[in-house]
Structures are given as structure tokens and as C-alpha cells.
Design a protein around this motif. Structure first.
Motif, PDB file in Angstrom:
ATOM      1  N   THR A 126      -8.933 -15.092  16.412  1.00 46.17           N
ATOM      2  CA  THR A 126      -9.470 -13.905  15.753  1.00 46.17           C
ATOM      3  C   THR A 126      -8.782 -13.773  14.402  1.00 46.17           C
ATOM      4  OG1 THR A 126      -9.687 -12.862  17.923  1.00 46.17           O
ATOM      5  CG2 THR A 126      -9.891 -11.436  16.002  1.00 46.17           C
ATOM      6  N   PRO A 127      -9.361 -14.345  13.352  1.00 51.30           N
ATOM      7  CA  PRO A 127      -8.687 -14.342  12.051  1.00 51.30           C
ATOM      8  C   PRO A 127      -8.655 -12.973  11.380  1.00 51.30           C
ATOM      9  CG  PRO A 127     -10.778 -15.542  11.931  1.00 51.30           C
ATOM     10  CD  PRO A 127     -10.611 -15.087  13.338  1.00 51.30           C
ATOM     11  N   TRP A 128      -7.506 -12.632  10.793  1.00 48.48           N
ATOM     12  CA  TRP A 128      -7.355 -11.400  10.027  1.00 48.48           C
ATOM     13  C   TRP A 128      -6.230 -11.575   9.013  1.00 48.48           C
ATOM     14  CZ3 TRP A 128      -2.463  -9.566  10.518  1.00 48.48           C
ATOM     15  CH2 TRP A 128      -1.777  -9.839  11.699  1.00 48.48           C
ATOM     16  N   VAL A 129      -6.296 -10.759   7.970  1.00 49.89           N
ATOM     17  CA  VAL A 129      -5.262 -10.699   6.943  1.00 49.89           C
ATOM     18  C   VAL A 129      -5.000  -9.229   6.652  1.00 49.89           C
ATOM     19  CG1 VAL A 129      -4.647 -11.247   4.550  1.00 49.89           C
ATOM     20  CG2 VAL A 129      -5.946 -12.901   5.910  1.00 49.89           C
ATOM     21  N   GLN A 130      -3.744  -8.839   6.596  1.00 49.85           N
ATOM     22  CA  GLN A 130      -3.350  -7.462   6.286  1.00 49.85           C
ATOM     23  C   GLN A 130      -2.473  -7.494   5.037  1.00 49.85           C
ATOM     24  OE1 GLN A 130      -4.106  -4.491   8.016  1.00 49.85           O
ATOM     25  NE2 GLN A 130      -3.111  -3.503   6.296  1.00 49.85           N
ATOM     26  N   VAL A 131      -2.784  -6.647   4.062  1.00 45.48           N
ATOM     27  CA  VAL A 131      -2.009  -6.571   2.824  1.00 45.48           C
ATOM     28  C   VAL A 131      -1.552  -5.127   2.643  1.00 45.48           C
ATOM     29  CG1 VAL A 131      -2.035  -6.916   0.329  1.00 45.48           C
ATOM     30  CG2 VAL A 131      -3.389  -8.413   1.805  1.00 45.48           C
ATOM     31  N   GLU A 132      -0.262  -4.948   2.388  1.00 47.27           N
ATOM     32  CA  GLU A 132       0.296  -3.627   2.103  1.00 47.27           C
ATOM     33  C   GLU A 132       1.044  -3.714   0.781  1.00 47.27           C
ATOM     34  OE1 GLU A 132       2.780  -2.735   5.423  1.00 47.27           O
ATOM     35  OE2 GLU A 132       1.092  -2.556   6.798  1.00 47.27           O
ATOM     36  N   ALA A 133       0.874  -2.710  -0.046  1.00 47.16           N
ATOM     37  CA  ALA A 133       1.545  -2.691  -1.345  1.00 47.16           C
ATOM     38  C   ALA A 133       2.227  -1.348  -1.539  1.00 47.16           C
ATOM     39  CB  ALA A 133       0.536  -2.939  -2.464  1.00 47.16           C
TER      40      ALA A 133
ATOM     41  N   GLN B  41      11.367   0.705  -9.167  1.00 47.67           N
ATOM     42  CA  GLN B  41      11.893  -0.448  -9.889  1.00 47.67           C
ATOM     43  C   GLN B  41      11.062  -1.702  -9.678  1.00 47.67           C
ATOM     44  OE1 GLN B  41      15.972  -0.762  -8.595  1.00 47.67           O
ATOM     45  NE2 GLN B  41      16.655   0.586 -10.229  1.00 47.67           N
ATOM     46  N   LYS B  42      10.454  -1.833  -8.490  1.00 50.71           N
ATOM     47  CA  LYS B  42       9.666  -3.031  -8.201  1.00 50.71           C
ATOM     48  C   LYS B  42       8.479  -2.698  -7.311  1.00 50.71           C
ATOM     49  CE  LYS B  42      12.491  -4.457  -4.294  1.00 50.71           C
ATOM     50  NZ  LYS B  42      13.803  -3.881  -4.304  1.00 50.71           N
ATOM     51  N   ALA B  43       7.445  -3.516  -7.471  1.00 52.77           N
ATOM     52  CA  ALA B  43       6.303  -3.474  -6.561  1.00 52.77           C
ATOM     53  C   ALA B  43       6.585  -4.494  -5.470  1.00 52.77           C
ATOM     54  CB  ALA B  43       5.022  -3.825  -7.291  1.00 52.77           C
ATOM     55  N   ARG B  44       6.247  -4.127  -4.249  1.00 54.18           N
ATOM     56  CA  ARG B  44       6.486  -5.005  -3.098  1.00 54.18           C
ATOM     57  C   ARG B  44       5.162  -5.141  -2.360  1.00 54.18           C
ATOM     58  NH1 ARG B  44      11.008  -6.274   0.439  1.00 54.18           N
ATOM     59  NH2 ARG B  44      10.301  -6.301   2.593  1.00 54.18           N
ATOM     60  N   ILE B  45       4.693  -6.371  -2.232  1.00 54.94           N
ATOM     61  CA  ILE B  45       3.411  -6.635  -1.584  1.00 54.94           C
ATOM     62  C   ILE B  45       3.673  -7.543  -0.385  1.00 54.94           C
ATOM     63  CG2 ILE B  45       1.096  -7.577  -1.873  1.00 54.94           C
ATOM     64  CD1 ILE B  45       1.656  -6.924  -4.972  1.00 54.94           C
TER      65      ILE B  45
ATOM     66  N   ALA C 122       9.104 -12.144  11.528  1.00 55.36           N
ATOM     67  CA  ALA C 122       7.818 -11.502  11.839  1.00 55.36           C
ATOM     68  C   ALA C 122       7.063 -12.304  12.902  1.00 55.36           C
ATOM     69  CB  ALA C 122       6.973 -11.386  10.576  1.00 55.36           C
ATOM     70  N   PRO C 123       6.275 -11.627  13.751  1.00 52.89           N
ATOM     71  CA  PRO C 123       5.520 -12.337  14.790  1.00 52.89           C
ATOM     72  C   PRO C 123       4.346 -13.159  14.242  1.00 52.89           C
ATOM     73  CG  PRO C 123       5.035 -10.003  14.868  1.00 52.89           C
ATOM     74  CD  PRO C 123       6.128 -10.180  13.858  1.00 52.89           C
ATOM     75  N   HIS C 124       3.869 -12.792  13.060  1.00 57.00           N
ATOM     76  CA  HIS C 124       2.790 -13.546  12.411  1.00 57.00           C
ATOM     77  C   HIS C 124       3.287 -13.999  11.039  1.00 57.00           C
ATOM     78  CE1 HIS C 124      -0.234 -12.513  15.396  1.00 57.00           C
ATOM     79  NE2 HIS C 124       0.258 -11.295  15.398  1.00 57.00           N
ATOM     80  N   THR C 125       2.575 -14.935  10.449  1.00 58.17           N
ATOM     81  CA  THR C 125       2.969 -15.446   9.140  1.00 58.17           C
ATOM     82  C   THR C 125       2.975 -14.301   8.136  1.00 58.17           C
ATOM     83  OG1 THR C 125       1.928 -17.548   9.718  1.00 58.17           O
ATOM     84  CG2 THR C 125       2.506 -17.196   7.407  1.00 58.17           C
ATOM     85  N   THR C 126       4.118 -14.087   7.502  1.00 63.41           N
ATOM     86  CA  THR C 126       4.287 -12.952   6.601  1.00 63.41           C
ATOM     87  C   THR C 126       5.011 -13.383   5.335  1.00 63.41           C
ATOM     88  OG1 THR C 126       4.436 -11.443   8.489  1.00 63.41           O
ATOM     89  CG2 THR C 126       5.241 -10.623   6.371  1.00 63.41           C
ATOM     90  N   PHE C 127       4.373 -13.139   4.202  1.00 64.95           N
ATOM     91  CA  PHE C 127       4.996 -13.377   2.904  1.00 64.95           C
ATOM     92  C   PHE C 127       5.141 -12.048   2.191  1.00 64.95           C
ATOM     93  CE2 PHE C 127       3.370 -17.580   3.836  1.00 64.95           C
ATOM     94  CZ  PHE C 127       4.435 -18.383   3.446  1.00 64.95           C
ATOM     95  N   ILE C 128       6.232 -11.899   1.491  1.00 63.38           N
ATOM     96  CA  ILE C 128       6.485 -10.706   0.697  1.00 63.38           C
ATOM     97  C   ILE C 128       6.713 -11.152  -0.728  1.00 63.38           C
ATOM     98  CG2 ILE C 128       8.081  -8.786   0.276  1.00 63.38           C
ATOM     99  CD1 ILE C 128       8.688  -8.944   3.331  1.00 63.38           C
ATOM    100  N   PHE C 129       5.996 -10.529  -1.659  1.00 64.45           N
ATOM    101  CA  PHE C 129       6.320 -10.807  -3.046  1.00 64.45           C
ATOM    102  C   PHE C 129       6.643  -9.522  -3.765  1.00 64.45           C
ATOM    103  CE2 PHE C 129       1.701 -10.920  -2.828  1.00 64.45           C
ATOM    104  CZ  PHE C 129       1.197 -10.469  -4.038  1.00 64.45           C
ATOM    105  N   GLU C 130       7.626  -9.640  -4.645  1.00 60.62           N
ATOM    106  CA  GLU C 130       8.139  -8.502  -5.397  1.00 60.62           C
ATOM    107  C   GLU C 130       8.070  -8.818  -6.874  1.00 60.62           C
ATOM    108  OE1 GLU C 130      11.455  -7.007  -2.155  1.00 60.62           O
ATOM    109  OE2 GLU C 130      12.103  -8.251  -3.825  1.00 60.62           O
ATOM    110  N   VAL C 131       7.684  -7.827  -7.649  1.00 64.06           N
ATOM    111  CA  VAL C 131       7.662  -7.954  -9.114  1.00 64.06           C
ATOM    112  C   VAL C 131       8.188  -6.667  -9.717  1.00 64.06           C
ATOM    113  CG1 VAL C 131       5.789  -9.662  -9.272  1.00 64.06           C
ATOM    114  CG2 VAL C 131       5.232  -7.246  -9.174  1.00 64.06           C
ATOM    115  N   PRO C 132       8.881  -6.779 -10.869  1.00 65.55           N
ATOM    116  CA  PRO C 132       9.408  -5.571 -11.503  1.00 65.55           C
ATOM    117  C   PRO C 132       8.289  -4.693 -12.053  1.00 65.55           C
ATOM    118  CG  PRO C 132       9.856  -7.511 -12.852  1.00 65.55           C
ATOM    119  CD  PRO C 132       9.221  -7.990 -11.595  1.00 65.55           C
ATOM    120  N   LEU C 133       8.583  -3.392 -12.106  1.00 63.86           N
ATOM    121  CA  LEU C 133       7.648  -2.422 -12.673  1.00 63.86           C
ATOM    122  C   LEU C 133       7.952  -2.197 -14.144  1.00 63.86           C
ATOM    123  CD1 LEU C 133       7.608   0.286  -9.866  1.00 63.86           C
ATOM    124  CD2 LEU C 133       5.961  -1.555 -10.238  1.00 63.86           C
TER     125      LEU C 133
END
Length: 125
Positions: free
Chosen positions: A40-47, A52-56, A111-122
Motif C-alpha cells: 500500500t504505497p504512501w508518502v507523508q510530508v511535513e514541513a 532559524q530553519k525550515a525542516r521538512i 523510524a519504522p519507515h524510510t524517513t528523510f529530513i532536510f533542513e534549510v536556513p530561513l
């Protein structure tokens, strides 16, 4: 796959829009491709941003295999877990683009599922 995006705050990033768009594309593409390997494919994105930084955070329905998802190798050019028909460049491109912006790309290993976090300065106000 099902694709959900949740944005919690408004934030304006600092750096090259082209670098950010390319990095985001590569990370989303990676998540979509990985999720299609699950039943059951799914993708979840939180921002979010903290002033100081954006975290996605990008999570997909793929399961982490610690033997394959070596954090020392996963960002190397030509490293792939998806077989011979992929080039293994997406995460390396994303990481380099984010670094140019003063940001970073991380693999969340616990994390129980594949999880990447990217951060960039504001942008400073």
C-alpha cells in the motif's frame, strides 16, 4: 501512491530557489519510487520552521533495511537500493544542493519507515 503534505507554519527559505526545487524534487521522487515497492504505497510530508530553519520530513511506506540503508553510503553517487535500472544519483544531488544553501539532508535511522529530513536556513527579517 497516496501523497499528503502538511505545512504547519509559513516560512521563507534563504538560498537558491533552483537548488531547493531540485533537492525537493529528488527527495520526493526517491520517496515515491521507494513507496511503490510496498503493498500500500504512501508518502507523508511535513514541513515546519522554528525561526532559524525550515525542516521538512519525508516519510514513505518503504521499510528500512539497516543492511541496505547505510547512512555512510546512501548519499554517495551511484548508490542505489532500487536495482540496476536506477542511477543512484538523486539523494547525492539533493544533499549537494542543500549544502550549497547552508542546509543538510539526514536519514532518520530509528523510524519504522524510510524517513528523510532536510533542513534549510530561513531568510532573516
Amino acid at each position: 501512491p497516496e501523497f499528503n503534505i502538511n505545512f504547519r507554519n509559513d516560512c521563507e527559505i534563504q538560498g537558491s530557489l533552483a537548488d531547493f526545487v531540485e533537492a525537493t524534487f529528488q527527495i520526493f521522487k526517491n520517496a515515491i519510487e521507494a513507496s511503490t515497492l510496498s503493498k500500500t504505497p504512501w508518502v507523508q510530508v511535513e514541513a515546519d520552521c522554528d525561526g532559524q530553519k525550515a525542516r521538512i520530513r519525508v516519510v514513505d511506506s518503504g521499510n528500512l533495511d539497516p543492511q541496505i540503508m547505510d547512512p555512510q553510503k546512501i548519499f554517495l553517487p551511484f548508490f542505489t537500493t532500487k536495482g540496476p535500472n536506477t542511477k543512484g544519483l538523486g539523494l547525492n544531488i539533493a544533499q549537494e544542493n542543500l549544502r550549497r544553501m547552508g542546509g543538510r539532508l539526514l536519514l532518520e535511522q530509528t523510524a519504522p519507515h524510510t524517513t528523510f529530513i532536510f533542513e534549510v536556513p530561513l531568510k532573516t527579517k
